[in-house]
Design an enzyme around this catalytic site. Structure first.
Site, PDB file in Angstrom:
ATOM      1  N   GLY A   1       0.778  -1.233   0.000  1.00 13.35           N
ATOM      2  CA  GLY A   1       0.000   0.000   0.000  1.00 13.35           C
ATOM      3  C   GLY A   1       0.805   1.276   0.000  1.00 13.35           C
TER       4      GLY A   1
ATOM      5  NE  ARG B   1      -0.356   1.594  -5.616  1.00 10.66           N
ATOM      6  CZ  ARG B   1      -1.410   1.307  -6.368  1.00 10.66           C
ATOM      7  NH1 ARG B   1      -1.477   1.753  -7.591  1.00 10.66           N
ATOM      8  NH2 ARG B   1      -2.404   0.592  -5.883  1.00 10.66           N
TER       9      ARG B   1
ATOM     10  NE  ARG C   1      -3.332   2.175 -10.553  1.00 12.08           N
ATOM     11  CZ  ARG C   1      -3.272   3.444 -10.275  1.00 12.08           C
ATOM     12  NH1 ARG C   1      -2.786   4.308 -11.138  1.00 12.08           N
ATOM     13  NH2 ARG C   1      -3.663   3.879  -9.096  1.00 12.08           N
TER      14      ARG C   1
ATOM     15  CB  CYS D   1     -16.580  -0.488 -28.378  1.00  4.35           C
ATOM     16  SG  CYS D   1     -15.875  -0.657 -30.022  1.00  4.35           S
TER      17      CYS D   1
END
Ligand SMILES: *Cc1c(COP(=O)(O)O)cnc(C)c1O
Length: 423
Positions: free
Chosen positions: A232, A277, A312, A343
């Site tokens: 996190g 991350r 994201r 689309c």
């Protein structure tokens, strides 16, 4: 109109030369950046002799990157059978794997047990479930959800709304149950934030977890081998944001550890993280070209990448910085919606983004895609996932995943059976 700049993972000229040799779109990772960052993280926790980072495999499940991280001393945090198998394939096994999953199927517990992974339970009822499915290992970890005791965070939301983990009361019951059923080694886990940039948040979490471990230890007569503070740690996606000061996080967690845990008489233990991350995110980017410029009620730049390559922005409205190679010094005096070809109208990498004037074939770098980028890819609308390239420390570029082809899209279909199928 002004726009702040953000450093690229490699010089613009090098990215341009890689894009001249490899068809766009592709995700590009910089090994030197990943390794230097891994060392910064370890240095920030060097005070804790057992410190371990378990890289969250879901962030970028590529075995080449896992091999690099293994060489840097990281373990793997897995939450599915394929992630366990991937870790096994790169030689990450045993207690180098943290198996933090939820709503877990029995066969995943069986595989985790077979690999000797550290199993992190998500619920009180999983104790009996694990025992039936695979037997209880000698080491078990439980995931704490502090609920209203801890403020929330944008991606995970408020802990009391989060599906993960045990309540405080359930932890006392759970560890008692584990102890009484013969478990002898214990860990305690929590993860309450995602993409959090405030160092204090992690320090507060450590205070909370250390004090909880000390209470559990005293009440149940057990000792903990490790505390896992989850992942996190955020990254500065926006040019005006700053990276989390890892040394400040490490030092703050040390104070919490010494005061709340050692201070209460608990023996020293290992502090663990399972970040994804912050480990690879800033060291990857999506390299893509402008395909069409379109002007209707707004001005659109349509790329050869789409949300299948980076979800994201569509999923969270997340900001990803965009640099136009060769136009870094041009004024950002135009405004574009930067789109893909899928689309769905949310297939936009950026909305109303100030950029220099764009033209077809312009080379764009979408920043910070080294985690939760390619990994979140999908094939909806027949959009295929791109290749991944690794820029090694010696300057060579290694393809570490090829781009998908229509054959990959058809791989789960049986056209032989279709030919025999009477409509
Ligand atoms: C996603 C996840 C991580 C990694 O989160 P980052 O935000 O990438 O650091 C770690 N642990 C668990 C249990 C997760 O679900």
């Amino acid at each position: 109109m002004h726009s702040m700049t953000k450093a690229l993972i490699l010089p613009a000229s090098e990215i341009a030369s890689i894009a001249a040799r490899h068809p766009t779109p592709f995700h590009l990772y910089n090994e030197a950046g990943i390794r230097a960052n891994a060392r910064r993280l370890k240095a920030a926790f060097a005070w804790n002799s057992g410190f371990r980072e378990f890289y969250a495999v879901k962030a970028c499940p590529n075995p080449f990157l896992l091999k690099i991280l293994k060489a840097e001393g990281f373990g793997a945090d897995c939450s599915s059978l394929p992630e366990l198998l991937l870790s096994e394939r790169v030689g990450i096994t045993g207690e180098d794997i943290m198996f933090t999953s939820n709503d877990t199927p029995a066969e995943e517990f069986v595989k985790a047990r077979q690999l000797g992974a550290v199993i992190n339970l998500d619920d009180l009822s999983h104790i009996a479930f694990l025992e039936r499915a695979a037997g209880l290992p000698e080491l078990v970890c439980c995931r704490y959800n502090p609920g209203p005791l801890k403020g929330g965070n944008a991606i995970i939301g408020h802990p009391e709304e989060a599906k993960y983990g045990f309540t405080r009361e359930q932890l006392f019951e759970g560890y008692r149950m584990l102890r009484d059923r013969g478990v002898r080694r214990f860990g305690l886990h929590t993860m309450v934030a995602s993409n959090e940039l405030d160092p204090q948040y992690f320090i507060d979490t450590a205070e909370m977890l250390c004090s909880l471990a000390s209470s559990l230890s005293r009440e149940l007569g057990i000792t903990f081998e490790f505390l896992n503070l989850g992942g996190g740690i955020g990254i500065p996606y926006r040019p005006e944001q700053r990276a989390v000061d890892l040394d400040a996080v490490g030092a703050g967690i040390r104070r919490a550890y010494e005061r709340q845990l050692l201070g209460s008489g608990h023996p020293p233990l290992k502090v663990c993280l399972e970040c994804g991350r912050m480990v690879t995110g800033p060291y990857g980017c999506l390299v893509t070209r402008v395909r069409h410029i379109k002007r209707t009620y707004k001005q659109y730049a349509g790329l050869d990448a789409c949300m299948a390559n980076l979800m994201r922005p569509a999923l969270y409205g997340a900001y990803h910085h965009i640099t136009v190679i060769g136009k870094q010094d041009k004024p950002c005096d135009r405004v574009y919606d930067v789109t893909g070809s899928l689309c769905e109208n949310n297939d936009k990498f950026a909305i109303d983004r100030a950029l220099p004037e764009l033209a077809p074939d312009d080379l764009l770098v979408i920043h910070d895609t080294g985690a939760h980028g390619h990994a979140m890819g999908f094939q909806y609308n027949g959009k295929l996932r791109s290749s991944e390239l690794l820029r090694r420390e010696d300057g060579t570029v290694v393809p570490i995943r090829r781009a998908e082809t229509p054959e990959d899209y058809f791989a789960t279909l049986d056209f032989g059976s279709l030919a025999r199928f009477e409509a």
